[in-house]
Design an enzyme around this catalytic site. Structure first.
Site, PDB file in Angstrom:
ATOM      1  N   GLY A  32       0.730  -1.117  -0.040  1.00 46.29           N
ATOM      2  CA  GLY A  32       0.006   0.116   0.210  1.00 46.29           C
ATOM      3  C   GLY A  32       0.854   1.234   0.000  1.00 46.29           C
ATOM      4  N   HIS A  33       1.676   1.421   0.949  1.00 53.85           N
ATOM      5  CA  HIS A  33       2.960   2.511   0.957  1.00 53.85           C
ATOM      6  C   HIS A  33       3.587   2.285  -0.377  1.00 53.85           C
ATOM      7  CE1 HIS A  33       3.031   1.320   5.404  1.00 53.85           C
ATOM      8  NE2 HIS A  33       2.493   2.432   5.418  1.00 53.85           N
ATOM      9  N   ASP A 144      -6.840   5.750   5.270  1.00 51.18           N
ATOM     10  CA  ASP A 144      -7.111   6.602   6.316  1.00 51.18           C
ATOM     11  C   ASP A 144      -7.838   7.835   5.999  1.00 51.18           C
ATOM     12  OD1 ASP A 144      -5.331   5.345   8.402  1.00 51.18           O
ATOM     13  OD2 ASP A 144      -3.933   5.567   6.921  1.00 51.18           O
ATOM     14  N   SER A 180      -0.058  -1.948   8.221  1.00 53.22           N
ATOM     15  CA  SER A 180       0.992  -2.539   9.207  1.00 53.22           C
ATOM     16  C   SER A 180       0.273  -3.216  10.556  1.00 53.22           C
ATOM     17  CB  SER A 180       2.076  -1.092   9.583  1.00 53.22           C
ATOM     18  OG  SER A 180       2.333  -0.393   8.493  1.00 53.22           O
TER      19      SER A 180
END
Ligand code: PAF
Length: 274
Positions: A32-33, A144, A180
């Site tokens: 994802g990052h 988020d 995470s």
């Protein structure tokens, strides 16, 4: 790729750059990052990734102490994707004993209601990082969702000259949003975790039908999750534009949820246009 740990060194390195794209992270990088870093690569000529586990955004009983710190592995993953990794220590970012704090809108709502001070911590560190890096673009994940909203508000209200870019949520094959914190889940919890996403997808189906009582729908969804062993912080339907309860006729909505499986708090969201 260059690893930099001080503000002075970073400023020297970026002095001549005119198109910096920035991805702030707390490290322990997953796909994802890396997707966000790939978006940054498309946007800018110099890609900076920060890695800093920000104490200000963790509550007293939260997982700051055990949050995974994996700088070396993170740098290996970023090799060939990023140009600069900025990994300051706490004293570098917070040198003064008393910290100026940015108080964002909606800080006590949704996740903020369950994590007092969290969005102040996020808004404060992101404001500092944007001021240090001074990027033209900064990329944040839509997982988020409230954080992305808060950051857009802070940037707009402080007239910061940066374009905020939202990256789609990366998911495991069964639909669980990558995080995470997923590694805290036991094998059994990991199997159950997909129910969060499934709940949001089922809610969307009903909303795309003729449902109009979103509070009732959210209550039922929360009850269903509770019956499956979750401890639900909230399930809510909000307007995409301001994250407030939707006004009559509002069509661009988002379902947001946060719930615990054992000791692990998971969040997810799903945009719905009706
Ligand atoms: O989303 C995160 O990883 C963090 O909240 C952020 C934006 C890097 C601020 O510490």
């Amino acid at each position: 790729m260059q690893l930099v740990s001080t503000v002075a060194e970073l400023r020297r390195r970026l002095a001549a750059e005119t198109a910096v794209a920035f991805v702030p992270t707390m490290g322990n990088l997953h796909e994802g990052h890396l997707d966000l870093v790939r978006i940054a690569r498309e946007k800018g000529r110099c890609v900076v990734v920060s890695i800093f586990v920000n104490p200000l955004q963790f509550g007293a009983n939260e997982d700051f102490g055990r949050y995974p710190r994996t700088l070396q592995a993170d740098c290996e993953k970023l090799e060939g994707l990023a140009d600069v990794v900025f990994a300051p220590d706490e004293r570098e970012l917070y040198p003064q004993p008393q910290q100026v704090t940015v108080i964002p809108p909606l800080e006590d709502d949704l996740c903020g209601a369950f994590r007092p001070g969290h969005f102040r911590g996020v808004a404060t560190v992101v404001t500092k990082l944007l001021e240090i890096v001074r990027p033209q673009f900064a990329v944040f994940g839509k997982k988020d969702y409230q954080q992305l909203f808060v950051i857009r508000q802070v940037v707009a209200q402080l007239n910061m000259p940066v374009e905020i870019v939202g990256g789609e949520t990366a998911r495991a094959a069964d639909g669980l949003a990558l995080s995470s914190r997923n590694q805290y889940l036991s094998a059994d919890e990991r199997t159950k975790a997909v129910a969060l996403r499934q709940t949001l997808v089922a809610m969307r189906e009903v909303m795309l039908g003729d449902a109009t009582d979103y509070d009732e729908l959210a209550r039922e969804a929360a009850e269903n999750l509770t019956a499956q062993g979750w401890r639900v912080d909230y399930v809510a339907v909000r307007a995409q534009s301001d994250l407030l309860p939707p006004r009559a006729g509002e069509r661009e909505l988002v379902i947001l949820a946060a719930a615990w499986l054992g000791q692990t708090r998971l969040i997810d969201n799903l945009e719905v246009c009706i």
